[in-house]
Motif scaffolding. Structure first.
Motif, PDB file in Angstrom:
ATOM      1  N   LEU A 181     -37.597   0.740   0.367  1.00 19.70           N
ATOM      2  CA  LEU A 181     -37.282   1.509   1.576  1.00 19.70           C
ATOM      3  C   LEU A 181     -37.849   0.811   2.812  1.00 19.70           C
ATOM      4  O   LEU A 181     -37.177   0.723   3.844  1.00 19.70           O
ATOM      5  CB  LEU A 181     -37.849   2.923   1.470  1.00 19.70           C
ATOM      6  CG  LEU A 181     -37.253   3.836   0.393  1.00 19.70           C
ATOM      7  CD1 LEU A 181     -38.027   5.143   0.305  1.00 19.70           C
ATOM      8  CD2 LEU A 181     -35.771   4.086   0.624  1.00 19.70           C
ATOM      9  N   ALA A 182     -39.064   0.298   2.700  1.00 19.90           N
ATOM     10  CA  ALA A 182     -39.693  -0.393   3.836  1.00 19.90           C
ATOM     11  C   ALA A 182     -38.913  -1.659   4.195  1.00 19.90           C
ATOM     12  O   ALA A 182     -38.705  -1.955   5.377  1.00 19.90           O
ATOM     13  CB  ALA A 182     -41.141  -0.722   3.502  1.00 19.90           C
ATOM     14  N   PRO A 194     -34.312   9.526  -2.023  1.00 25.88           N
ATOM     15  CA  PRO A 194     -34.729   9.608  -0.625  1.00 25.88           C
ATOM     16  C   PRO A 194     -33.569  10.076   0.264  1.00 25.88           C
ATOM     17  O   PRO A 194     -32.396   9.885  -0.066  1.00 25.88           O
ATOM     18  CB  PRO A 194     -35.117   8.168  -0.281  1.00 25.88           C
ATOM     19  CG  PRO A 194     -35.322   7.483  -1.591  1.00 25.88           C
ATOM     20  CD  PRO A 194     -34.416   8.170  -2.554  1.00 25.88           C
ATOM     21  N   SER A 195     -33.913  10.662   1.402  1.00 21.90           N
ATOM     22  CA  SER A 195     -32.866  11.169   2.298  1.00 21.90           C
ATOM     23  C   SER A 195     -31.958  10.057   2.810  1.00 21.90           C
ATOM     24  O   SER A 195     -30.791  10.293   3.112  1.00 21.90           O
ATOM     25  CB  SER A 195     -33.485  11.940   3.470  1.00 21.90           C
ATOM     26  OG  SER A 195     -34.281  11.081   4.255  1.00 21.90           O
ATOM     27  N   LEU A 247     -40.277   7.281   4.766  1.00 23.09           N
ATOM     28  CA  LEU A 247     -41.548   6.549   4.728  1.00 23.09           C
ATOM     29  C   LEU A 247     -42.662   7.281   5.475  1.00 23.09           C
ATOM     30  O   LEU A 247     -43.781   6.775   5.578  1.00 23.09           O
ATOM     31  CB  LEU A 247     -41.354   5.140   5.295  1.00 23.09           C
ATOM     32  CG  LEU A 247     -40.508   4.246   4.396  1.00 23.09           C
ATOM     33  CD1 LEU A 247     -40.037   3.004   5.142  1.00 23.09           C
ATOM     34  CD2 LEU A 247     -41.266   3.870   3.134  1.00 23.09           C
ATOM     35  N   ARG A 248     -42.341   8.462   6.012  1.00 23.83           N
ATOM     36  CA  ARG A 248     -43.308   9.357   6.661  1.00 23.83           C
ATOM     37  C   ARG A 248     -44.169   8.657   7.706  1.00 23.83           C
ATOM     38  O   ARG A 248     -45.394   8.740   7.687  1.00 23.83           O
ATOM     39  CB  ARG A 248     -44.179  10.026   5.612  1.00 23.83           C
ATOM     40  CG  ARG A 248     -43.404  10.966   4.721  1.00 23.83           C
ATOM     41  CD  ARG A 248     -44.305  11.626   3.702  1.00 23.83           C
ATOM     42  NE  ARG A 248     -43.537  12.514   2.863  1.00 23.83           N
ATOM     43  CZ  ARG A 248     -42.981  12.144   1.708  1.00 23.83           C
ATOM     44  NH1 ARG A 248     -43.101  10.924   1.267  1.00 23.83           N
ATOM     45  NH2 ARG A 248     -42.307  13.016   0.999  1.00 23.83           N
ATOM     46  N   GLY A 249     -43.526   7.921   8.566  1.00 22.49           N
ATOM     47  CA  GLY A 249     -44.234   7.308   9.680  1.00 22.49           C
ATOM     48  C   GLY A 249     -45.035   6.065   9.342  1.00 22.49           C
ATOM     49  O   GLY A 249     -45.815   5.596  10.173  1.00 22.49           O
ATOM     50  N   ILE A 305     -31.629   4.202   9.961  1.00 23.47           N
ATOM     51  CA  ILE A 305     -32.983   3.870  10.402  1.00 23.47           C
ATOM     52  C   ILE A 305     -33.849   5.128  10.467  1.00 23.47           C
ATOM     53  O   ILE A 305     -34.990   5.136   9.997  1.00 23.47           O
ATOM     54  CB  ILE A 305     -32.943   3.136  11.760  1.00 23.47           C
ATOM     55  CG1 ILE A 305     -32.349   1.730  11.573  1.00 23.47           C
ATOM     56  CG2 ILE A 305     -34.325   3.073  12.401  1.00 23.47           C
ATOM     57  CD1 ILE A 305     -32.027   1.013  12.875  1.00 23.47           C
ATOM     58  N   GLN A 306     -33.312   6.203  11.021  1.00 20.27           N
ATOM     59  CA  GLN A 306     -34.073   7.454  11.121  1.00 20.27           C
ATOM     60  C   GLN A 306     -34.382   8.029   9.747  1.00 20.27           C
ATOM     61  O   GLN A 306     -35.508   8.466   9.487  1.00 20.27           O
ATOM     62  CB  GLN A 306     -33.311   8.479  11.970  1.00 20.27           C
ATOM     63  CG  GLN A 306     -34.091   9.754  12.222  1.00 20.27           C
ATOM     64  CD  GLN A 306     -35.391   9.482  12.948  1.00 20.27           C
ATOM     65  OE1 GLN A 306     -35.416   8.855  13.998  1.00 20.27           O
ATOM     66  NE2 GLN A 306     -36.510   9.934  12.385  1.00 20.27           N
ATOM     67  N   ASP A 307     -33.402   8.032   8.850  1.00 21.46           N
ATOM     68  CA  ASP A 307     -33.635   8.557   7.496  1.00 21.46           C
ATOM     69  C   ASP A 307     -34.698   7.747   6.762  1.00 21.46           C
ATOM     70  O   ASP A 307     -35.562   8.308   6.088  1.00 21.46           O
ATOM     71  CB  ASP A 307     -32.334   8.568   6.690  1.00 21.46           C
ATOM     72  CG  ASP A 307     -31.363   9.648   7.143  1.00 21.46           C
ATOM     73  OD1 ASP A 307     -31.781  10.586   7.863  1.00 21.46           O
ATOM     74  OD2 ASP A 307     -30.172   9.556   6.773  1.00 21.46           O
ATOM     75  N   LEU A 308     -34.635   6.425   6.887  1.00 25.27           N
ATOM     76  CA  LEU A 308     -35.645   5.581   6.249  1.00 25.27           C
ATOM     77  C   LEU A 308     -37.036   5.846   6.847  1.00 25.27           C
ATOM     78  O   LEU A 308     -38.027   5.918   6.109  1.00 25.27           O
ATOM     79  CB  LEU A 308     -35.270   4.108   6.379  1.00 25.27           C
ATOM     80  CG  LEU A 308     -34.121   3.650   5.483  1.00 25.27           C
ATOM     81  CD1 LEU A 308     -33.554   2.321   5.974  1.00 25.27           C
ATOM     82  CD2 LEU A 308     -34.562   3.556   4.025  1.00 25.27           C
TER      83      LEU A 308
END
Length: 193
Positions: free
Chosen positions: A52-53, A134-135, A89-91, A82-85
């Protein structure tokens, strides 16, 4: 011999469509990206966060390399990914790649829509292996946007320079995904067999 004569008479008919040329010309670059993420596809659990990162790093770089999207919808799909990733990854602070020469907007659309189509394959794989999805992999494939993209690329028939630019920039865009993979620990010599 007869086939060659008919093909010569109908030269355009014997040439692959621009979208087929794009796929064929970028196939090696695409496969090289799949290769660097092979560990994730083989055993997604331990590699989910780095994957994901890496995707976030690559897509953020793709966005930075495109001054304007080919069409607004493609830019929105990229921004949503980009927003979903980021949310998945919770910030977490993600390293960025340096920005080079701008990429053709159609090359960015190709990579964005291809990434979005690829998330459907990955989503199914994660479901099959019992891993939380993941979303970033939750939205459906962008079939209408993909159809519109195909039509735009096929409209480049007879414009080899424009098509070549899209092809070259798509290959450069794939290199962003490889660089992001390396940055996040994929395909390091100690991890390859």
């Amino acid at each position: 011999m007869l086939y060659q004569r008919v093909a010569a008479l109908h030269g355009a008919a014997s040439r692959p469509s621009p979208i087929s040329q794009l796929r064929e010309a970028t196939a090696a670059a695409h496969l090289s990206v799949e290769h660097v993420f092979a560990d994730f596809m083989a055993a997604p659990g331990p590699y989910l966060t780095p994957f994901l990162a890496a995707q976030l790093t690559a897509l953020t770089a793709l966005r930075a390399h495109c001054a304007r999207p080919a069409i607004e919808e493609d830019g929105e799909i990229l921004d949503d990914l980009i927003q979903d990733l980021s949310n998945d990854l919770r910030g977490k602070v993600i390293p960025v790649l340096p920005v080079g020469r701008a990429l053709d907007p159609e090359a960015v659309s190709y990579l964005t829509l291809g990434s979005r189509l690829g998330t459907e394959v990955i989503r199914r794989h994660l479901v099959h292996t019992g891993i939380r999805v993941p979303s970033a992999f939750g939205a459906g494939p962008p079939s209408l946007a993909w159809q519109a993209f195909r039509a735009r690329i096929n409209a480049l028939e007879g414009e080899p320079a424009a098509l070549d630019t899209v092809i070259q920039d798509a290959c450069r865009g794939f290199s962003l995904f490889r660089a992001a993979a390396y940055l996040h620990g994929f395909d390091r010599p100690e991890r390859t067999s």
